[in-house]
Design a protein around this motif. Structure first.
Motif, mmCIF file in Angstrom:
data_model
loop_
_atom_site.group_PDB
_atom_site.id
_atom_site.type_symbol
_atom_site.label_atom_id
_atom_site.label_comp_id
_atom_site.label_asym_id
_atom_site.label_seq_id
_atom_site.Cartn_x
_atom_site.Cartn_y
_atom_site.Cartn_z
ATOM 1 N N ARG A 103 0.823 -1.209 0.000
ATOM 2 C CA ARG A 103 0.000 0.000 0.000
ATOM 3 C C ARG A 103 0.858 1.262 0.000
ATOM 4 O O ARG A 103 0.516 2.257 -0.653
ATOM 5 N N GLU A 104 1.976 1.243 0.721
ATOM 6 C CA GLU A 104 2.874 2.394 0.696
ATOM 7 C C GLU A 104 3.381 2.644 -0.729
ATOM 8 O O GLU A 104 3.414 3.782 -1.195
ATOM 9 N N LEU A 148 0.561 4.044 -2.925
ATOM 10 C CA LEU A 148 0.269 5.441 -2.608
ATOM 11 C C LEU A 148 1.372 6.359 -3.123
ATOM 12 O O LEU A 148 1.103 7.411 -3.728
ATOM 13 N N SER A 202 1.163 6.894 -6.848
ATOM 14 C CA SER A 202 0.166 7.901 -7.228
ATOM 15 C C SER A 202 0.723 9.309 -7.049
ATOM 16 O O SER A 202 0.526 10.180 -7.909
ATOM 17 N N ARG A 251 -8.748 13.137 -1.705
ATOM 18 C CA ARG A 251 -8.726 11.958 -0.844
ATOM 19 C C ARG A 251 -9.452 10.786 -1.505
ATOM 20 O O ARG A 251 -9.000 9.641 -1.437
ATOM 21 N N LEU A 305 -7.253 9.047 -4.100
ATOM 22 C CA LEU A 305 -6.195 8.248 -3.482
ATOM 23 C C LEU A 305 -6.753 6.969 -2.873
ATOM 24 O O LEU A 305 -6.171 5.890 -3.034
ATOM 25 N N VAL A 349 -5.630 3.206 -4.318
ATOM 26 C CA VAL A 349 -4.794 2.337 -3.476
ATOM 27 C C VAL A 349 -5.591 1.202 -2.837
ATOM 28 O O VAL A 349 -5.118 0.073 -2.744
ATOM 29 N N LEU A 407 -5.849 6.452 5.212
ATOM 30 C CA LEU A 407 -5.051 7.243 4.276
ATOM 31 C C LEU A 407 -4.089 8.149 5.032
ATOM 32 O O LEU A 407 -2.905 8.229 4.681
ATOM 33 N N TYR A 427 -1.132 6.191 6.306
ATOM 34 C CA TYR A 427 -0.150 5.819 5.286
ATOM 35 C C TYR A 427 0.628 7.021 4.778
ATOM 36 O O TYR A 427 1.809 6.897 4.412
ATOM 37 N N VAL A 428 -0.001 8.179 4.740
ATOM 38 C CA VAL A 428 0.742 9.393 4.396
ATOM 39 C C VAL A 428 1.824 9.651 5.451
ATOM 40 O O VAL A 428 2.961 10.001 5.116
#
Length: 234
Positions: free
Chosen positions: A162-163, A166, A169, A180, A183, A187, A199, A202-203
């Motif tokens: 997932r990282e 993300l 993207s 949002r 994203l 993902v 989200l 992960y950011v």
């Protein structure tokens, strides 16, 4: 067939024949693709507007909105996702009108599964559609999607699936504010039951990863909208 390890090409199939959907999805997933399905034009356009897919398989004769209308609306919205029209409408006029509405290719029913797979492979080889799939260089980092390695002047680290998705993207849309919803769809998938807080988490992880490899790029929060990647090239 995957476009890259760890990140299968995501295909949206908009088709009201549920038995055909089952057969096509089964084969595509065997080939390594990720497939989402919806059965009417309204739902299809809603998913398309999330821009979470690499390729769309679109029937023309759909409930609620015709495939041609879906095509025209997505193109008028500026959505450039490649579209393969798959339909029983097989006259020259039908093919011409479908291509003029914005389709990239046209396949008539009934079709051989091998031909569908070959057309998908051919579309994926077009350089303007999925270029530099395995490795992205931007700013002061390189993201290797095969191994999920992030490399910068300060070292290398490994990312989770997932990282990596993300960050991909962000890197492919550097300097642009990504909503949002876009994203989350890209993902986690268009209809995934996921909380928005995931989200944000992960950011946070990505910010730490970028720091760990010595990157000067920053993922900035755009209040009420989403996130923006800024760096040396912005």
């Amino acid at each position: 067939m995957k476009t890259r390890k760890g990140a299968a090409m995501r295909i949206l199939m908009v088709e009201d024949d549920k038995k055909l959907c089952e057969a096509v999805c089964y084969r595509l997933e065997q080939e390594g693709y990720t497939v989402d399905v919806c059965n009417d034009g309204d739902d299809g356009l809603r998913w398309i507007r999330q821009q979470a897919h690499d390729l769309i398989l679109l029937d023309r004769m759909l409930p609620t909105l015709s495939g041609t209308t879906v095509l025209e609306r997505m193109r008028s919205d500026g959505i450039t996702t490649p579209v393969l029209v798959v339909t029983a409408l097989d006259t020259v006029h039908d093919r011409v009108s479908g291509l003029d509405a914005g389709a990239d290719d046209y396949l008539t029913k009934p079709f051989a599964m091998e031909e569908l797979l070959a057309r998908i492979r051919a579309m994926s080889r077009r350089p303007h559609q999925w270029e530099n799939l395995a490795r992205i260089r931007w700013g002061d980092v390189t993201l290797d999607l095969n191994e999920r390695f992030l490399t910068g002047a300060g070292g290398v680290c490994t990312l989770s699936r997932r990282e990596a998705g993300l960050l991909e993207s962000f890197l492919r849309n550097a300097g642009q504010t990504l909503p949002r919803a876009v994203l989350l769809a890209r993902v986690w998938g268009p209809d995934a039951a996921v909380e928005e807080g995931n989200l944000d988490n992960y950011v946070y992880f990505l910010r730490r990863r970028l720091q760990s490899v010595g990157s000067r790029m920053q993922i900035k929060n755009v209040r009420g909208v989403g996130y923006l990647l800024e760096g040396p090239h912005v």
